[in-house]
Design an enzyme around this catalytic site. Structure first.
Site, PDB file in Angstrom:
ATOM      1  CG  ASP A   9      -8.350  11.316  15.771  1.00 30.47           C
ATOM      2  OD1 ASP A   9      -7.219  11.502  16.265  1.00 30.47           O
ATOM      3  OD2 ASP A   9      -8.913  10.207  15.789  1.00 30.47           O
ATOM      4  CB  CYS A  66      -6.274   9.085  13.843  1.00 27.07           C
ATOM      5  SG  CYS A  66      -5.842   7.536  13.040  1.00 27.07           S
ATOM      6  CB  THR A  68      -3.615   3.571  15.180  1.00 24.94           C
ATOM      7  OG1 THR A  68      -4.770   3.799  14.354  1.00 24.94           O
ATOM      8  CG2 THR A  68      -4.055   3.030  16.538  1.00 24.94           C
ATOM      9  CG  HIS A  99       9.089   1.202  -4.573  1.00 28.53           C
ATOM     10  ND1 HIS A  99       9.439  -0.074  -4.194  1.00 28.53           N
ATOM     11  CD2 HIS A  99      10.213   1.758  -5.099  1.00 28.53           C
ATOM     12  CE1 HIS A  99      10.724  -0.275  -4.477  1.00 28.53           C
ATOM     13  NE2 HIS A  99      11.217   0.831  -5.009  1.00 28.53           N
ATOM     14  CG  HIS A 134       8.226   1.453  -8.633  1.00 22.03           C
ATOM     15  ND1 HIS A 134       7.930   0.313  -7.942  1.00 22.03           N
ATOM     16  CD2 HIS A 134       9.574   1.505  -8.746  1.00 22.03           C
ATOM     17  CE1 HIS A 134       9.058  -0.306  -7.621  1.00 22.03           C
ATOM     18  NE2 HIS A 134      10.069   0.396  -8.099  1.00 22.03           N
TER      19      HIS A 134
END
Ligand code: RB5
Length: 157
Positions: A9, A66, A68, A99, A134
């Site tokens: 963004d 973005c 964060t 994992h 996993h």
């Protein structure tokens, strides 16, 4: 040739350009889904478009950015088939692949990381999914997604 899809963004388009330049030096093919300037956009729209394009096939993994990395990762994980990991150091970059078999990683353009985002991307690129136990856990996640979409998981169950 490794094919990587990437989008941001307005909070991270500078970081996106830096990542693209770096990945080109590693001979990766890049599909850039935007954005290209500071004009405000809604990150769920970008995450949705990018993840739907990814699910058409042919991509090795995706990168979402973005301010964060949080909003993009939350939005991406609403799209069927996507496992997007919010990575913040070399350990989480490695584990996201080893994992969780993440097919997207997310970063924040406004986050002060203690190392370069490109180093984390390199760690992710150079790590293989471990499979084994996993595989079972990731299959359980994808099973939850299936049951949720069929209405078999409700907030109460
Ligand atoms: C946009 O201002 C900001 O909310 C967005 O980039 C992101 O950080 C959301 O999680």
């Amino acid at each position: 040739m490794e094919k990587i899809i990437i989008a941001s963004d307005h909070g991270a388009f500078v970081l996106k350009d830096r990542i693209i330049s770096f990945l080109k030096t590693k001979n990766c093919e890049i599909k850039d889904m935007g954005v290209y300037n500071e004009d405000s956009v809604d990150y769920p729209d970008i995450a949705g478009n990018t993840c739907r394009e990814f699910m058409k096939g042919g991509y090795d993994f995706g990168i979402l950015l973005c301010g964060t990395g949080i909003g993009m990762s939350i939005a991406a994980n609403k799209i069927k088939g996507i496992r997007c990991a919010l990575v913040h150091d070399l350990f989480t970059a490695e584990m996201a692949r080893a994992h969780n078999n993440a097919n997207f990683i997310a970063f924040g353009g406004r986050v002060k990381y203690s190392l370069a985002v490109t180093d984390m991307i390199e760690k992710f690129r150079n790590t293989k999914f471990e499979g084994g136990r996993h595989e079972r856990r990731v299959a359980k996640i994808m099973g939850m997604e299936e049951r949720c979409q069929s209405g078999l998981i409700s907030p109460e169950k």
